[in-house]
Design an enzyme around this catalytic site. Structure first.
Site, PDB file in Angstrom:
ATOM      1  N   ARG A  76      37.847  43.341  40.739  1.00  0.00           N
ATOM      2  CA  ARG A  76      38.101  44.632  41.387  1.00  0.00           C
ATOM      3  C   ARG A  76      38.548  45.676  40.369  1.00  0.00           C
ATOM      4  O   ARG A  76      38.145  46.843  40.440  1.00  0.00           O
ATOM      5  CB  ARG A  76      39.177  44.467  42.467  1.00  0.00           C
ATOM      6  N   HIS A  80      36.888  49.368  39.774  1.00  0.00           N
ATOM      7  CA  HIS A  80      37.642  50.616  39.883  1.00  0.00           C
ATOM      8  C   HIS A  80      37.650  51.374  38.558  1.00  0.00           C
ATOM      9  O   HIS A  80      37.724  52.605  38.552  1.00  0.00           O
ATOM     10  CB  HIS A  80      39.070  50.326  40.342  1.00  0.00           C
ATOM     11  N   ASN A 108      44.228  52.570  44.195  1.00  0.00           N
ATOM     12  CA  ASN A 108      44.709  51.638  43.176  1.00  0.00           C
ATOM     13  C   ASN A 108      46.136  51.151  43.371  1.00  0.00           C
ATOM     14  O   ASN A 108      46.456  50.002  43.059  1.00  0.00           O
ATOM     15  CB  ASN A 108      44.621  52.293  41.784  1.00  0.00           C
ATOM     16  N   HIS A 207      33.005  41.015  47.737  1.00  0.00           N
ATOM     17  CA  HIS A 207      33.983  40.737  48.780  1.00  0.00           C
ATOM     18  C   HIS A 207      33.826  39.343  49.368  1.00  0.00           C
ATOM     19  O   HIS A 207      34.481  39.018  50.367  1.00  0.00           O
ATOM     20  CB  HIS A 207      33.891  41.792  49.882  1.00  0.00           C
TER      21      HIS A 207
END
Length: 336
Positions: A76, A80, A108, A207
């Site tokens: 992740r 990001h 975040n 996911h």
């Protein structure tokens, strides 16, 4: 008459979306025309730090064996990072009195964890070859290892990214896809980064591992487009651990069927109406998801196709570079 009106409205909607997507595509090309990833190579550290990949893999293996959450967390983090200024390690920078980084951005602040693992890996790299391996490359390789260690596919990672000397709290708040956004917005955000709808659906397969906070899926289980499942007990479980007005920090698995295994079960969940996040279920249930529905079904039926598309899309996302270049940080949290 009602049927004719619905058909007319859907036809107009398709046309409007086509125009919108074409416009966004053209904007995306302009936006990233400067971000040339041609300098990234597979043998970038062959002479300067030949054990770089081995060190990162070894450290990831050790970290994941101690805490399986580490893999999804660094995966992740890489995502990001790449969606703000390109894959340049900007997400790793700490705030100071004179500098504002991205860690406190809405997507975040309560979502990203594992910075201590990055610090440890960087320390080992610096001991082996000081000032050579960038933090951005570290994240890209760690993300690949996170997927492999969970049973997912392998891909070769082009290397040579530089660590930025800037960050953007504003872009972190606007550019990163959010769990409650609709399909048009999601597609727009991916296209703006030069990534296709296929890339979006494939990358959403991340996911299949990891967890989400209650605040990320509360609208999904209480909202208008409520979570549907043949197993009524699953929805009751979710509502018990995530009531309407408290327990914001409680978490649950994004994929409740095989939560620690990187496989295609995530897509099967979407077909059954069991996507935990609104943004996930939109890929299959949105009225405008003509292309995304086909991809979800394809990936749910064939894990090999999903693995191939996922690997290709991870390379494309990882090739989004910061056109302004940068440095190789000695400490991932601060600029040299």
């Amino acid at each position: 008459m009602a049927g004719s009106s619905l058909s007319f409205n859907l036809s107009n909607l398709r046309c409007n979306l086509a125009v919108l997507f074409c416009f966004i595509c053209s904007c995306g090309v302009v936006m990233f025309s400067e971000a040339d990833a041609n300098y990234l190579t597979l043998d970038y550290y062959a002479k300067t730090c030949p054990k770089a990949s081995e060190i990162i893999h070894s450290q990831m293996e050790s970290a994941v064996s101690s805490d399986p959450r580490v893999g999804p967390r660094l995966l992740r983090m890489h995502f990001h990072d790449c969606f703000v200024q390109g894959c340049d390690g900007s997400v790793l920078l700490d705030d100071t009195e004179t500098f504002k980084g991205e860690k406190t951005a809405g997507p975040n602040i309560n979502s990203l964890h594992g910075f201590d693992v990055v610090d440890k890996i960087k320390s080992h790299l610096e001991s082996e070859c000081p000032g050579v391996v960038s933090c951005a490359d570290l994240l890209a390789l760690a993300a690949k290892d996170a997927v492999i260690l969970a049973g997912g596919p392998y891909w070769d990672v082009p290397l040579g990214r530089k660590d930025s000397r800037s960050a953007s709290l504003e872009k972190a708040n606007t550019d990163i896809p959010l769990p409650n956004q609709g399909l048009i917005t999601l597609i727009s955000k991916f296209l703006a980064k030069g990534l296709s709808t296929t890339d979006m659906v494939a990358l959403s397969g991340s996911h299949t591992i990891g967890v989400a906070r209650c605040t990320s899926f509360r609208d999904r289980i209480y909202g208008d487009y409520q979570y549907t499942s043949k197993d009524g007990g699953e929805l009751l479980r979710l509502k018990k651990m995530c009531p309407e007005k408290k327990n914001d920090e409680n978490t649950t698995n994004l994929d409740h069927t095989t939560p620690t295994l990187f496989d295609n079960a995530y897509y099967g969940n979407l077909v059954k109406g069991e996507g935990l996040l609104n943004s996930d279920q939109e890929l299959y249930s949105s009225i405008i998801g003509f292309q995304t529905v086909k991809l979800v079904k394809k990936y749910a039926e064939d894990s090999l196709i999903f693995f191939k598309h996922y690997s290709d899309s991870m390379v494309r996302m990882g090739n989004i570079t910061n056109p302004h270049g940068g440095e190789v940080r000695n400490n991932c949290r601060v600029m040299n």
